[in-house]
Structure formats: structure tokens, C-alpha cells
Write an enzyme that holds these catalytic residues in place. Structure first.
Site: not given
Length: 491
Positions: A164, A169, A232, A288
Site C-alpha cells: 500500500d 507527516r 492505490e 495542518e
């Protein structure tokens, strides 16, 4: 259409589009200055005003990093993402939905063909220091340190070997250590790490930086659209119509993206933790997506770096957390997930979806819903519930009719003002797990919240009741081609 399969070809393509690319050879400090400049140039999103939607930018003179360049804001515009993925901006969610349903699995190429390994730096070499090799920006003066914000983290399940890729972060903590923050329960790599740690074994992990924008967008899909076991990179292949090329790492048993600008090879060490702000003592991590600086975590996992490989004269890619770039990366896959979920339940009723900039691409979704028969009344609210199921981090869903442009928040607010009554059209859903980076999702904000990260979600039904549609027709202006009068504005 120019062929794009890496960052360099994407940047060269943007140079051909007016207003989509700019570079500067003025020296810039990666500590706070670089991101501070781009805040004005083109960050957008939820950064403090003044800001704007502007071009992608490349800094060619980065202090302390000779022969390195930093690209920022490559995806910080929905229009630019449309150019890069060869699709109209309003159709991007449908493009990604199709790519997920028709993936093209990645392929592995020989190391000799891997551009990411043109230069190799081993951690055993004297003077090895990731902070000198990688021009990672420190976004603000409060940050815990330099952060990799566009690192494609690739790892595999220790038991099933399924792989995957996600973005996390990552803070450069020492010459060969990187801290890695996992949002609880939100990423497949967290499952892989927990399995490896339970077995007392390190988890090999590669971090690829500076890749094809299709990979960056596809990597941001989340369950249930891409369940555990779905790689993905297959969706990225579906977007481009050709397989993503991987290659074997040199020091760990894992793969990396073959044409990345930088690759960090390392291992997540079992039971090793580090305080995120150990070098700054600021109590802060980095800006963020909700527009606030995240708090430094007291104890997060550690990657021990084995090697750094690069292309010649590599381009570091970065983004500002609260920028429009995050909206593109997180929001467009979320739109695709909602389209998929709603269309399976009620085909033809959902016209479009926009995960709005003001929600950072995660917290707000605007659903453009079509009521064509009396029995459609109420189905719009069912669609909202399905949106929450498709993406658990959504906080607010706005429902609008087909005559409202879901991508224009001014139009959405118009619908809310003229078609919405709070006592009957707002549906609160209290006590639901949402996202820990929203500071209002905390018991201190409301006695109804039991734990940090829980929210009162809400549906705002700004649609006209089907039986009342005749009272809500918008003014009918003449449809014509305005380019006859002002061709310079409508090319």
C-alpha cells in the site's frame, strides 16, 4: 497531450500553460521563508489571508542545498490538476472513480532502468545526513523541524505481502532518523506497522518524493473505497492508462517508485518512539489542513534510514498543509468515493460532488442532487448519509439542487440562505468519530463530545422540497456565446 509519468514532465507541461508555472533563482531559506513566500504566491486553501490561487513554483536557489530545487504548489489549483490529469476540473471525481474501478497494477523494472537510483548515498558513509541531502522545508518558525509533506510511503503487510502507498507527516529528526505520524485507524500502513511490531520485527518502508501527480492524487484514497489489500498505485495506473513503474530498493526488501526524484529507504523500528518536537521544544508539529498548526505528538514511531537515492540534480517536492494542494489531494479522491457509494445506491441522482476548500478537502462535501419524481424527496438525505459512510472524516454535508453550482461556495451559500430553514433542514448527528486535527472536536468544546476526535456531524439540506419546485425558479437569462462580444475573456 504531452506524456506525463514523472514530476519533471509534469513541470515541463505546466510551463506551456499560461499562469500555471513560475520559478525563482533568488536564494531562499528552507526554514520558514520558502513556505512563507508561497503563502502569498499561490497557497490558497485555509492558510491565513492574504493568499491566492497562483502558479506552481520552483525555487532553484535553496540555502544550504547546492544543486537541489524545491517545487511547491504543483497541485494547488483544481484547474491545474485538470491540466495534469487531462480532464475537466468538474469531472475529476468521475475520472478517479473510473480509475479505482479499472486499476492497472504496477510493474517492477530493473534497478538499471530506475532513474531514482542515479545517485546513491548509504547511511554507513561518513558524513551521511538526511538533513543535508534532502531540502525539506520547515514550514513555519514554530515547526518541530523540517518536514517531508509529499512523501509517498510504500510498505507491505508482513503476513499477506500486499502493499500500500500513502502520504504521512514525516519529520527529519537526526542524521538518520525520521518520525512518522499515523492518524489513529486511518491508514493501511498503520496496520502493517502494528503487525510487524507485534512480531518484534522492523517494517521495511520506502519514501518516494517527487513523482507523477496521478500517483500523488491516487495515494490519498482511503477505506472503504480502497480496502485493505487494494494498492492505490493501480488507481494511478488507471488514471494514466499505463502501469506505474516500481523498482527494488537497494538496502531493504521493498519497492519504490522508479522515477521518483528522491527515495528514502528505511525501517520502522519496533517499539521505538520519539517526541516529535525533540529538536525544537515548541510543542508544535507543522501546519495542518484545517488551518491550524498540529500539536507535537509525545511519542511516535521512528524510521531508521538505510540509504537515500536520487536522480541527478533532484527536485524536492513539498506542499503547505493548509493549502489548496491538500484540498486537491484529499478532496478529489473523496469526491470519487462519494460518487461511487451514492451511484450504487441511487443511480443517476447525484450530479456532482465538491469537497470544499474551506474543509481542507476532508471536512465538507457539497452534493448536487437531482429530484426528478415525488418519491425522490428524502433520498437527498439518504445520499448525505452515504457520503458519511464513504468517507468517515466528513463533518458537514451540504445538499443543493441541480441549478446550484456545487463548486461555487457563494452559490451554495445563496441556496442555504433562500432554501434552508435551520429548524427543519439541519440534521445533527452527534457523537460520531471524525478527525483529531479539528480542534473543536473535543470535550472542552461541547459536553456532548466524549473523546477528542469525536464530532457532531451535520447535514444541511439546502434543496427545494419537490412539491415546492415551481416557487423556486431562478431568473432565466438568455443563453448565448459571450465570446462574440469579448473574445479575450472567453478563449
Amino acid at each position: 497531450m504531452a506524456k506525463m509519468n514523472d514530476l519533471r514532465s509534469a513541470l515541463e507541461f505546466l510551463k506551456t500553460k499560461e499562469g500555471q508555472y513560475i520559478e525563482s533563482d533568488v536564494e531562499v531559506d528552507p526554514k520558514a521563508e520558502l513556505s512563507g513566500v508561497y503563502r502569498y504566491v499561490g497557497a490558497g486553501g485555509t492558510v491565513p489571508r492574504p493568499t491566492q490561487e497562483g502558479p506552481a513554483m520552483v525555487f532553484t536557489n535553496v540555502r544550504g542545498h547546492e544543486n537541489a530545487r524545491v517545487a511547491i504548489g504543483v497541485l494547488a489549483s483544481r484547474k491545474r490538476v485538470g491540466y495534469l490529469l487531462n480532464e475537466k476540473p468538474e469531472n475529476l471525481g468521475f475520472l478517479l472513480n473510473k480509475a479505482v474501478e479499472n486499476p492497472i497494477p504496477p510493474v517492477v523494472v530493473d534497478n538499471a532502468k530506475a532513474k531514482c537510483q542515479e545517485e546513491v548515498h548509504y547511511a554507513t558513509e561518513e558524513g551521511f545526513d538526511i538533513r543535508k541531502l534532502i531540502p525539506a522545508p520547515t514550514n513555519t518558525e514554530e515547526d518541530a523541524g523540517p518536514y517531508i509533506t509529499m512523501g509517498l510511503c510504500y510498505a507491505s503487510d508482513p503476513e499477506t505481502k500486499e502493499s500500500d502507498i500513502t502520504i504521512h507527516r514525516l519529520c527529519l529528526q537526526s542524521k538518520d532518523e525520521i518520525s512518522m505520524y499515523f492518524v489513529p485507524g486511518a491508514r493501511h500502513l498503520g496496520v502493517f506497522r502494528e503487525k510487524a511490531e507485534a512480531a518484534g520485527k522492523p517494517l521495511p518502508i520506502s519514501i518516494s518524493i517527487g513523482v507523477d501527480p496521478a500517483i500523488e492524487i491516487a495515494s490519498c484514497f482511503e477505506p472503504p473505497t480502497t480496502p485493505l489489500g487494494y494498492n492505490e498505485l493501480g488507481a494511478a495506473g488507471g488514471i494514466r492508462g499505463e502501469a506505474v513503474e516500481l523498482t527494488s530498493c537497494l538496502t531493504i526488501d521493498e519497492k519504490c517508485i522508479a522515477n521518483a526524484e528522491y527515495v528514502i529507504e528505511g525501517e520502522l523500528i519496533p517499539n521505538a518512539r520519539i517526541r516529535e518536537d525533540v529538536n525544537s521544544d515548541s510543542g508544535k508539529a507543522m501546519p495542518e489542513f484545517p488551518g491550524y498548526t498540529g500539536g507535537a505528538q509525545p511519542a511516535i514511531p521512528v524510521i531508521k534510514v538505510k540509504a537515500v537515492t536520487t536522480r541527478k540534480n533532484p527536485i524536492m517536492q513539498s506542499c503547505i498543509g493548509p493549502s489548496e494542494e491538500h484540498v486537491s489531494m484529499a478532496g478529489i479522491p473523496t469526491e470519487a468515493s462519494i460518487i461511487s457509494m451514492v451511484n450504487r445506491a441511487m443511480p443517476g441522482k447525484l450530479k456532482n460532488v465538491y469537497c470544499a476548500s474551506s474543509g481542507g478537502g476532508k471536512y465538507i462535501a457539497v452534493l448536487q442532487f437531482v429530484k426528478s419524481v415525488p418519491s425522490d424527496e428524502g433520498r437527498q438525505r439518504q445520499a448525505a448519509l452515504l457520503a458519511f459512510s464513504a468517507f468517515s472524516e466528513l463533518k458537514h454535508v451540504f445538499l443543493v439542487d441541480e441549478d446550484v453550482d456545487c463548486f461555487d461556495i457563494k452559490d451554495v451559500m445563496w441556496a442555504m440562505t433562500t432554501r434552508f430553514q435551520a429548524d427543519v433542514d439541519m440534521i445533527p448527528i452527534p457523537g460520531v468519530r471524525c478527525h483529531p486535527l479539528d480542534p473543536s472536536n473535543d470535550p472542552a468544546n461541547s459536553p456532548s463530545i466524549r473523546d477528542h476526535g469525536i464530532a457532531c456531524k451535520a447535514i444541511f439540506d439546502c434543496t427545494v422540497p419537490f412539491a415546492e419546485k415551481d416557487r423556486f425558479h431562478r431568473s432565466k437569462f438568455k443563453e448565448l456565446d459571450p465570446s462574440h462580444w469579448v473574445p479575450e475573456l472567453f478563449k
